[in-house]
Motif scaffolding. Sequence first.
Motif, PDB file in Angstrom:
ATOM      1  N   LYS A  16       0.839  -1.200   0.000  1.00  0.00           N
ATOM      2  CA  LYS A  16       0.000   0.000   0.000  1.00  0.00           C
ATOM      3  C   LYS A  16       0.871   1.246   0.000  1.00  0.00           C
ATOM      4  N   GLY A  17       0.217   2.384  -0.110  1.00  0.00           N
ATOM      5  CA  GLY A  17       0.847   3.667   0.165  1.00  0.00           C
ATOM      6  C   GLY A  17       2.108   3.916  -0.645  1.00  0.00           C
ATOM      7  N   ASP A  37       5.596  -7.615   2.431  1.00  0.00           N
ATOM      8  CA  ASP A  37       4.571  -6.945   3.244  1.00  0.00           C
ATOM      9  C   ASP A  37       3.896  -8.005   4.122  1.00  0.00           C
ATOM     10  N   ASP A  39       0.594  -7.780   4.328  1.00  0.00           N
ATOM     11  CA  ASP A  39      -0.739  -7.749   3.714  1.00  0.00           C
ATOM     12  C   ASP A  39      -0.685  -8.491   2.370  1.00  0.00           C
ATOM     13  N   GLY A  93       5.800   3.681  10.515  1.00  0.00           N
ATOM     14  CA  GLY A  93       4.492   4.156  10.948  1.00  0.00           C
ATOM     15  C   GLY A  93       4.567   4.577  12.395  1.00  0.00           C
ATOM     16  N   ARG A  95       2.334   4.998  16.409  1.00  0.00           N
ATOM     17  CA  ARG A  95       1.210   5.087  17.342  1.00  0.00           C
ATOM     18  C   ARG A  95       1.430   6.373  18.117  1.00  0.00           C
ATOM     19  N   ASP A 194      -0.456  12.201   0.509  1.00  0.00           N
ATOM     20  CA  ASP A 194      -1.846  11.743   0.425  1.00  0.00           C
ATOM     21  C   ASP A 194      -1.926  10.257   0.087  1.00  0.00           C
ATOM     22  N   THR A 195      -1.458   9.417   1.018  1.00  0.00           N
ATOM     23  CA  THR A 195      -1.614   7.965   0.871  1.00  0.00           C
ATOM     24  C   THR A 195      -2.979   7.562   1.437  1.00  0.00           C
ATOM     25  N   GLU A 196      -3.358   6.280   1.222  1.00  0.00           N
ATOM     26  CA  GLU A 196      -4.657   5.820   1.740  1.00  0.00           C
ATOM     27  C   GLU A 196      -4.740   6.038   3.252  1.00  0.00           C
ATOM     28  N   ARG A 197      -3.685   5.637   3.958  1.00  0.00           N
ATOM     29  CA  ARG A 197      -3.728   5.680   5.428  1.00  0.00           C
ATOM     30  C   ARG A 197      -3.582   7.105   5.953  1.00  0.00           C
ATOM     31  N   ALA A 198      -2.447   7.730   5.646  1.00  0.00           N
ATOM     32  CA  ALA A 198      -2.166   9.050   6.199  1.00  0.00           C
ATOM     33  C   ALA A 198      -3.045  10.129   5.580  1.00  0.00           C
TER      34      ALA A 198
END
Length: 254
Positions: A16-17, A37, A39, A93, A95, A194-198
């Motif tokens: 992703k991303g 990955d 995923d 990434g 938390r 502008d990735t899917e997650r962030a």
Amino acid sequence: MGRVQDKVAVITGAAKGLGAAIALRLAEEGANLVLGDIDADGLSTSASNAKAAGSDVETLVGDVTEEGPAAALVGRAVDRFGQIDILVNNVGGSRNSKIWEMPVEDWDHTVKLNLRGTFLCTRAAAPHMMGKRYGKIICLSSGAREGTPWTAFYQGGSAYSACKAGVHGFMRDVALELAEYNINVNAVGPGPIDTERAGAVLRKMNETVEYSPNHMTPLGRLGEPREVADAVLFLASDEASYISGHTLAVAGGR
Ligand SMILES: NC(=O)c1ccc[n+]([C@@H]2O[C@H](COP(=O)([O-])OP(=O)(O)OC[C@H]3O[C@@H](n4cnc5c(N)ncnc54)[C@H](O)[C@@H]3O)[C@@H](O)[C@H]2O)c1
């Protein structure tokens, strides 16, 4: 001829991303790929996209923050293609929480995600590159290595910022250690992308808070994943042959 024609690139977090965008961009420029990955579904989508761009692609599902899967990912490149020319340490990434509330588990998770996989994959790849006296290692740092204003104001990003400064320091030392083997080691430091997650979080901030990414970024917008992938491609190519030990900001100005 592509800009990384017939090179073999290992990319972590490629489902992703930014990892997916980097995989596609290197494929478009002629590289063959080994994509890793946790995923599996996302990984097979990235592999299909890269194959459609003309790349020969292997995938491996596994957690690169653990020794076995990190070594296996690099081993897959050597077994399948006989070499590894490019390593992109993309997994990372955070938390987030304010420092007075941060659980130690979240601190440890963030450190592991950003630093341990980068160390393990680099350690596994280096001997193969040293043997060929050729290699390009690109790590994903972040504009956060100097503090990330919007995250600090609203969510608490100290663990992430510490890790991304750590990626810069790690990259600098490894660049010195591997220089005599003709291996270039660099990083990119993306700003708000502008990735899917962030992207969902960043776009919401642009609508709702004063110190938003758009407001605080000179170019006044989020970056596109392809803009980061283009910087990685440059560092992975021989166009960057005299660049090593550098973090290239792809952050909309400063
Ligand atoms: N998106 C941004 O705005 C931004 C900005 C600065 C830096 N970065 C950095 O760029 C890199 C990619 O960011 P992104 O936004 O594309 O992230 P993302 O969370 O969208 O994607 C990360 C990918 O890594 C995979 N992954 C997670 N943990 C893994 C593990 N242990 N082993 C193997 N794969 C794992 C995920 O499944 C996912 O496919 C990260 O290092 C991130 O810190 C991103």
